[in-house]
Scaffold this motif. Structure first.
Motif, short mmCIF file in Angstrom:
data_model
loop_
_atom_site.label_atom_id
_atom_site.label_comp_id
_atom_site.label_asym_id
_atom_site.label_seq_id
_atom_site.Cartn_x
_atom_site.Cartn_y
_atom_site.Cartn_z
N ASP A 23 0.83 -1.21 0.00
CA ASP A 23 0.00 0.00 0.00
C ASP A 23 0.87 1.26 0.00
N ALA A 24 1.95 1.23 0.77
CA ALA A 24 2.85 2.39 0.82
C ALA A 24 3.55 2.59 -0.51
N VAL A 25 3.95 1.50 -1.16
CA VAL A 25 4.57 1.61 -2.48
C VAL A 25 3.60 2.24 -3.47
N ALA A 26 2.36 1.76 -3.44
CA ALA A 26 1.36 2.33 -4.34
C ALA A 26 1.12 3.80 -4.06
N ILE A 30 1.64 6.06 -7.42
CA ILE A 30 0.48 6.24 -8.32
C ILE A 30 -0.39 7.42 -7.90
N GLY A 31 0.22 8.43 -7.33
CA GLY A 31 -0.53 9.65 -7.06
C GLY A 31 -1.35 9.63 -5.80
N GLN A 32 -0.85 9.02 -4.74
CA GLN A 32 -1.50 9.01 -3.43
C GLN A 32 -2.87 8.35 -3.45
N PHE A 33 -2.95 7.26 -4.19
CA PHE A 33 -4.08 6.35 -4.10
C PHE A 33 -3.61 5.10 -3.38
N PHE A 34 -4.58 4.29 -2.95
CA PHE A 34 -4.26 3.08 -2.20
C PHE A 34 -4.62 1.83 -3.01
N VAL A 35 -3.94 0.73 -2.70
CA VAL A 35 -4.32 -0.54 -3.31
C VAL A 35 -4.85 -1.52 -2.27
#
Length: 216
Positions: A23-26, A30-35
């Motif tokens: 989640d931190a990598v994402a 990717i513009g401060q979105f979460f996975v």
């Protein structure tokens, strides 16, 4: 947690750490979105609607839909895998993250995001029992609520404070994983999502029999 939950706590802590890491990598790529954290994406979606930022609305909605798809796919895979449920789900998660790392390596982080979301969604099927998730490993709101409940029970004499410890450990595992993911991603980029993929594959090789026992 039940006795079965305690026997799988090490696996749960590993998966929570992986979720925090990914989640931190994402978030940093990717513009401060979460996975993994879909409540955060839902808030991003709502704010973007208010701002008329329709591209962000579509992206957030897509991530939420993919997460649900990952959960559904993970449960279908798990139901068909039988006793090999946990092994197969961990393998699927590892392969999705490995593929995401490849896409990051070739400069396509937006294309990597769907694979990361699917991986996080499928991870929630590992601890599914009787149609319900016994405890989530990719989101911690429930764990924090359990900590509060156990503390209240201890304060009123209806429980013991140590009953909150497994839930606290899950939260700490996710936070520690997120710190590691953020530090590495900021230095090396999204390719570091390969690290949890390697960790999951190593766990399958080293602890294969123990991991399979979690499905019994």
């Amino acid at each position: 947690m039940t006795q079965l939950d305690r026997s799988g706590l090490t696996l749960a802590l590993m998966l929570a750490g992986v979720a925090g890491f990914v989640d931190a990598v994402a978030f940093t790529t990717i513009g401060q979105f979460f996975v993994s954290f879909m409540s955060g994406n839902s808030t991003r979606l709502a704010v973007s609607v208010a701002q008329g930022a329709w591209r962000e609305v579509g992206f957030a909605a897509g991530l939420v839909a993919l997460f649900v798809t990952g959960v559904a796919a993970g449960n279908i895979i798990g139901a068909r895998a039988g006793r090999k449920r946990t092994t197969l789900l961990l393998l699927v998660e590892a392969l999705l993250l490995a593929a995401a790392a490849v896409l990051h390596a070739v400069g396509r982080p937006a294309a990597a995001a769907p694979l990361m979301v699917l991986a996080m969604g499928s991870a929630n099927a590992v601890f599914m029992a009787d149609g319900e998730v016994r405890f989530g490993v990719t989101y911690m709101t429930g764990a924090l609520a359990r900590i509060g409940e156990r503390l209240a029970a201890a304060a009123t004499g209806a429980g013991q404070i140590h009953e909150a410890m497994p839930w606290l450990a899950l939260w700490i595992a996710l936070v520690v994983g997120a710190v590691a993911g953020a530090v590495l991603a900021l230095r090396h980029g999204g390719i570091v999502v390969a690290a949890p993929a390697v960790l999951l594959l190593a766990a399958l090789l080293i602890f294969g029999e123990r991991i399979r026992s979690q499905s019994d």
